[in-house]
Scaffold this motif. Structure first.
Motif, mmCIF file in Angstrom:
data_model
loop_
_atom_site.group_PDB
_atom_site.id
_atom_site.type_symbol
_atom_site.label_atom_id
_atom_site.label_comp_id
_atom_site.label_asym_id
_atom_site.label_seq_id
_atom_site.Cartn_x
_atom_site.Cartn_y
_atom_site.Cartn_z
ATOM 1 N N ALA A 11 0.829 -1.214 0.000
ATOM 2 C CA ALA A 11 0.000 0.000 0.000
ATOM 3 C C ALA A 11 0.859 1.258 0.000
ATOM 4 C CB ALA A 11 -0.938 -0.007 1.196
ATOM 5 N N LEU A 12 1.938 1.264 0.777
ATOM 6 C CA LEU A 12 2.816 2.437 0.819
ATOM 7 C C LEU A 12 3.594 2.617 -0.483
ATOM 8 C CD1 LEU A 12 4.232 2.281 4.457
ATOM 9 C CD2 LEU A 12 2.526 3.858 3.530
ATOM 10 N N GLN A 57 1.750 4.318 -3.325
ATOM 11 C CA GLN A 57 1.502 5.762 -3.241
ATOM 12 C C GLN A 57 2.484 6.558 -4.102
ATOM 13 O OE1 GLN A 57 -1.386 6.628 -1.747
ATOM 14 N NE2 GLN A 57 -1.457 4.418 -1.467
ATOM 15 N N PHE A 58 3.659 6.006 -4.341
ATOM 16 C CA PHE A 58 4.637 6.695 -5.180
ATOM 17 C C PHE A 58 4.220 6.698 -6.650
ATOM 18 C CE2 PHE A 58 7.200 5.332 -1.509
ATOM 19 C CZ PHE A 58 7.629 6.594 -1.091
ATOM 20 N N ILE A 89 1.203 7.496 -7.687
ATOM 21 C CA ILE A 89 0.158 8.502 -7.922
ATOM 22 C C ILE A 89 0.679 9.682 -8.730
ATOM 23 C CG2 ILE A 89 -1.416 10.140 -6.807
ATOM 24 C CD1 ILE A 89 -1.805 8.058 -4.606
ATOM 25 N N TYR A 121 -7.286 13.340 -3.716
ATOM 26 C CA TYR A 121 -6.070 12.599 -3.389
ATOM 27 C C TYR A 121 -6.386 11.388 -2.513
ATOM 28 C CZ TYR A 121 -1.493 11.238 -1.859
ATOM 29 O OH TYR A 121 -0.384 10.495 -1.595
ATOM 30 N N ALA A 174 -5.419 7.735 -3.402
ATOM 31 C CA ALA A 174 -4.581 6.977 -2.458
ATOM 32 C C ALA A 174 -5.233 5.648 -2.101
ATOM 33 C CB ALA A 174 -4.325 7.810 -1.206
ATOM 34 N N SER A 175 -6.556 5.648 -1.922
ATOM 35 C CA SER A 175 -7.211 4.384 -1.588
ATOM 36 C C SER A 175 -7.231 3.443 -2.791
ATOM 37 C CB SER A 175 -8.625 4.633 -1.071
ATOM 38 O OG SER A 175 -9.420 5.220 -2.079
ATOM 39 N N PHE A 232 -4.996 3.355 -5.389
ATOM 40 C CA PHE A 232 -3.640 2.854 -5.601
ATOM 41 C C PHE A 232 -3.206 1.970 -4.431
ATOM 42 C CE2 PHE A 232 -3.645 6.009 -8.837
ATOM 43 C CZ PHE A 232 -2.687 5.624 -9.759
ATOM 44 N N GLY A 233 -3.615 2.324 -3.216
ATOM 45 C CA GLY A 233 -3.292 1.493 -2.063
ATOM 46 C C GLY A 233 -3.906 0.109 -2.175
#
Length: 156
Positions: A99-100, A103-104, A106, A129, A133-134, A136-137
């Protein structure tokens, strides 16, 4: 009584590469299916537009395969090395790391495909955002589960 040591089981580079491409292909296929379902559910005549949505879905699948492969490569290589080095076997580590790391992607994706990820009218930038974020996470969590299932749970 001698104790057995828990040594690191080294996985071959081919196993890591296969895990990476299985995850990427699975994620691209899932994205293609979601896009196809959205297109068919919003259509007035879903059966007539099925052929058009299938051809569009194949294009989405190919673009997704290329973009996910290129964007996720560096974080995955780093994570594979860390997981091997520190023998990470816990599922939650793979979920959080996936998940982290996602975030890159995005800022990269918003620059590559601004028409797809643009800010909708009337939506605040922070809410937009959080939605990205959710999304892509969730993709990163999916890849984290695949990495854990194929490789991480076997590390000793």
């Amino acid at each position: 009584m001698p104790q057995t040591s828990n040594s690191v089981r080294t996985l071959s580079p081919y196993h890591w590469i296969a895990t990476y491409f299985i995850g990427v292909a699975g994620l691209a296929l899932a994205l293609m299916l979601v896009v196809n379902l959205i297109l068919l559910s919003t259509s007035q005549t879903p059966w007539q537009s099925l052929l058009n949505s299938l051809s569009f879905s194949v294009a989405v699948l190919m673009v997704s395969l290329v973009l996910i492969t290129l964007i996720a490569a560096l974080p995955c290589i780093l994570f594979f090395w860390l997981a091997q080095r520190f023998t990470w076997r816990r599922l939650w580590i793979y979920l959080v790391s996936g998940a982290l790391a996602a975030q890159f992607a995005i800022p990269v994706m918003t620059q590559l495909l601004p028409e797809l990820f643009n800010l909708p009218h009337g939506v605040s930038a922070a809410l937009h955002y959080l939605q990205l974020a959710s999304m892509f996470g969730g993709c990163g969590v999916f890849l984290g589960v695949v990495f854990w299932w194929r490789s991480g749970r076997h590390l000793r």
